[in-house]
Design a protein around this motif. Sequence first.
Motif, PDB file in Angstrom:
ATOM      1  N   SER A   1      13.839  -8.168   8.682  1.00 59.26           N
ATOM      2  CA  SER A   1      13.474  -7.297   9.802  1.00 59.26           C
ATOM      3  C   SER A   1      14.709  -6.849  10.574  1.00 59.26           C
ATOM      4  CB  SER A   1      12.480  -7.987  10.722  1.00 59.26           C
ATOM      5  OG  SER A   1      13.081  -9.090  11.357  1.00 59.26           O
ATOM      6  N   ALA A   2      15.700  -7.697  10.664  1.00 62.95           N
ATOM      7  CA  ALA A   2      16.934  -7.322  11.365  1.00 62.95           C
ATOM      8  C   ALA A   2      17.731  -6.302  10.559  1.00 62.95           C
ATOM      9  CB  ALA A   2      17.780  -8.553  11.638  1.00 62.95           C
ATOM     10  N   CYS A   3      17.672  -6.397   9.245  1.00 65.07           N
ATOM     11  CA  CYS A   3      18.447  -5.498   8.385  1.00 65.07           C
ATOM     12  C   CYS A   3      17.787  -4.136   8.212  1.00 65.07           C
ATOM     13  CB  CYS A   3      18.656  -6.134   7.015  1.00 65.07           C
ATOM     14  SG  CYS A   3      19.713  -7.575   7.053  1.00 65.07           S
ATOM     15  N   THR A   4      16.500  -4.037   8.439  1.00 66.97           N
ATOM     16  CA  THR A   4      15.794  -2.786   8.164  1.00 66.97           C
ATOM     17  C   THR A   4      15.488  -1.976   9.404  1.00 66.97           C
ATOM     18  OG1 THR A   4      13.674  -3.943   8.235  1.00 66.97           O
ATOM     19  CG2 THR A   4      14.719  -3.693   6.071  1.00 66.97           C
ATOM     20  N   GLN A   5      16.059  -2.336  10.549  1.00 67.24           N
ATOM     21  CA  GLN A   5      15.812  -1.540  11.741  1.00 67.24           C
ATOM     22  C   GLN A   5      16.499  -0.193  11.587  1.00 67.24           C
ATOM     23  OE1 GLN A   5      17.008  -3.660  15.206  1.00 67.24           O
ATOM     24  NE2 GLN A   5      15.255  -5.031  15.145  1.00 67.24           N
ATOM     25  N   SER A   6      15.849   0.843  12.084  1.00 66.89           N
ATOM     26  CA  SER A   6      16.397   2.182  11.923  1.00 66.89           C
ATOM     27  C   SER A   6      17.561   2.395  12.876  1.00 66.89           C
ATOM     28  CB  SER A   6      15.314   3.229  12.190  1.00 66.89           C
ATOM     29  OG  SER A   6      14.870   3.113  13.522  1.00 66.89           O
ATOM     30  N   GLU A   7      18.515   3.169  12.407  1.00 71.06           N
ATOM     31  CA  GLU A   7      19.670   3.489  13.233  1.00 71.06           C
ATOM     32  C   GLU A   7      19.372   4.736  14.046  1.00 71.06           C
ATOM     33  OE1 GLU A   7      23.431   3.748  11.349  1.00 71.06           O
ATOM     34  OE2 GLU A   7      23.017   2.068  10.020  1.00 71.06           O
ATOM     35  N   GLU A   8      19.862   4.753  15.258  1.00 72.46           N
ATOM     36  CA  GLU A   8      19.673   5.912  16.116  1.00 72.46           C
ATOM     37  C   GLU A   8      20.756   6.932  15.801  1.00 72.46           C
ATOM     38  OE1 GLU A   8      19.475   4.965  20.227  1.00 72.46           O
ATOM     39  OE2 GLU A   8      18.361   3.122  19.838  1.00 72.46           O
ATOM     40  N   ASP A   9      20.431   8.176  16.019  1.00 73.56           N
ATOM     41  CA  ASP A   9      21.415   9.229  15.848  1.00 73.56           C
ATOM     42  C   ASP A   9      22.343   9.196  17.059  1.00 73.56           C
ATOM     43  OD1 ASP A   9      21.254  12.859  15.413  1.00 73.56           O
ATOM     44  OD2 ASP A   9      22.839  11.409  15.043  1.00 73.56           O
ATOM     45  N   THR A  10      23.576   8.780  16.835  1.00 73.38           N
ATOM     46  CA  THR A  10      24.494   8.583  17.956  1.00 73.38           C
ATOM     47  C   THR A  10      24.910   9.891  18.614  1.00 73.38           C
ATOM     48  OG1 THR A  10      26.350   8.529  16.416  1.00 73.38           O
ATOM     49  CG2 THR A  10      25.389   6.415  17.076  1.00 73.38           C
ATOM     50  N   GLN A  11      24.768  11.037  17.926  1.00 74.77           N
ATOM     51  CA  GLN A  11      25.137  12.315  18.533  1.00 74.77           C
ATOM     52  C   GLN A  11      24.185  12.683  19.666  1.00 74.77           C
ATOM     53  OE1 GLN A  11      27.860  14.032  17.919  1.00 74.77           O
ATOM     54  NE2 GLN A  11      28.524  12.580  16.363  1.00 74.77           N
ATOM     55  N   GLU A  12      22.920  12.332  19.531  1.00 75.28           N
ATOM     56  CA  GLU A  12      21.926  12.715  20.525  1.00 75.28           C
ATOM     57  C   GLU A  12      21.634  11.609  21.530  1.00 75.28           C
ATOM     58  OE1 GLU A  12      18.459  14.028  18.450  1.00 75.28           O
ATOM     59  OE2 GLU A  12      19.569  15.476  17.254  1.00 75.28           O
ATOM     60  N   TYR A  13      22.202  10.440  21.366  1.00 74.22           N
ATOM     61  CA  TYR A  13      21.893   9.304  22.222  1.00 74.22           C
ATOM     62  C   TYR A  13      22.580   9.453  23.567  1.00 74.22           C
ATOM     63  CZ  TYR A  13      21.567   4.550  23.939  1.00 74.22           C
ATOM     64  OH  TYR A  13      21.320   3.443  24.713  1.00 74.22           O
ATOM     65  N   SER A  14      21.830   9.208  24.615  1.00 76.34           N
ATOM     66  CA  SER A  14      22.392   9.168  25.960  1.00 76.34           C
ATOM     67  C   SER A  14      21.927   7.881  26.615  1.00 76.34           C
ATOM     68  CB  SER A  14      21.925  10.358  26.789  1.00 76.34           C
ATOM     69  OG  SER A  14      22.487  11.549  26.305  1.00 76.34           O
TER      70      SER A  14
END
Length: 159
Positions: free
Chosen positions: A18-31
């Motif tokens: 479960s820790a390995c399969t978490q989705s990554e956020e798009d860092t360009q749009e993250y605030s």
Amino acid sequence: MIKKYVLILLFCITLILSACTQSEEDTQEYSGTIGDGKAMDYEYTVTKEENSFTWKIGYKGDITTIEESIDNKDELLNFMMAVSDSKLILSKLIISLSYFLIVVVFSFFLYKKNRKLLKDGAIVIVLASIIALYIAIDASVDLSIALQDIKLHYLRLTI
């Protein structure tokens, strides 16, 4: 007995997956807040707003807001690393002093219970105490250097 181990193993594997399969956020749009840290009286918080980074650095509650630029990026990263390093060194100091106290308390109880046993293991106890004190003194010197490093970077950023 084997069923317990299998259940524990399955539980651990489930947590790892479960820790390995978490989705990554798009860092360009993250605030929002990217990172923060605090050591002794120094602190920092990094926030991202659109394409810029804002740093809030402080000492004893006196917070300064700094926009990251090419000129101060390295200094801000050095400040962040110095704060992180001092947290690690402080924990090393606490652990080594705790170890020393455990050795002293253990020796005291051995002395109260059986003085002969303490005399036989005196060399080991003395060596353990010396090692703990050496690590504690080394960590305290490293902590002093780390705090001076944090102070240097803080003053460079705020003056």
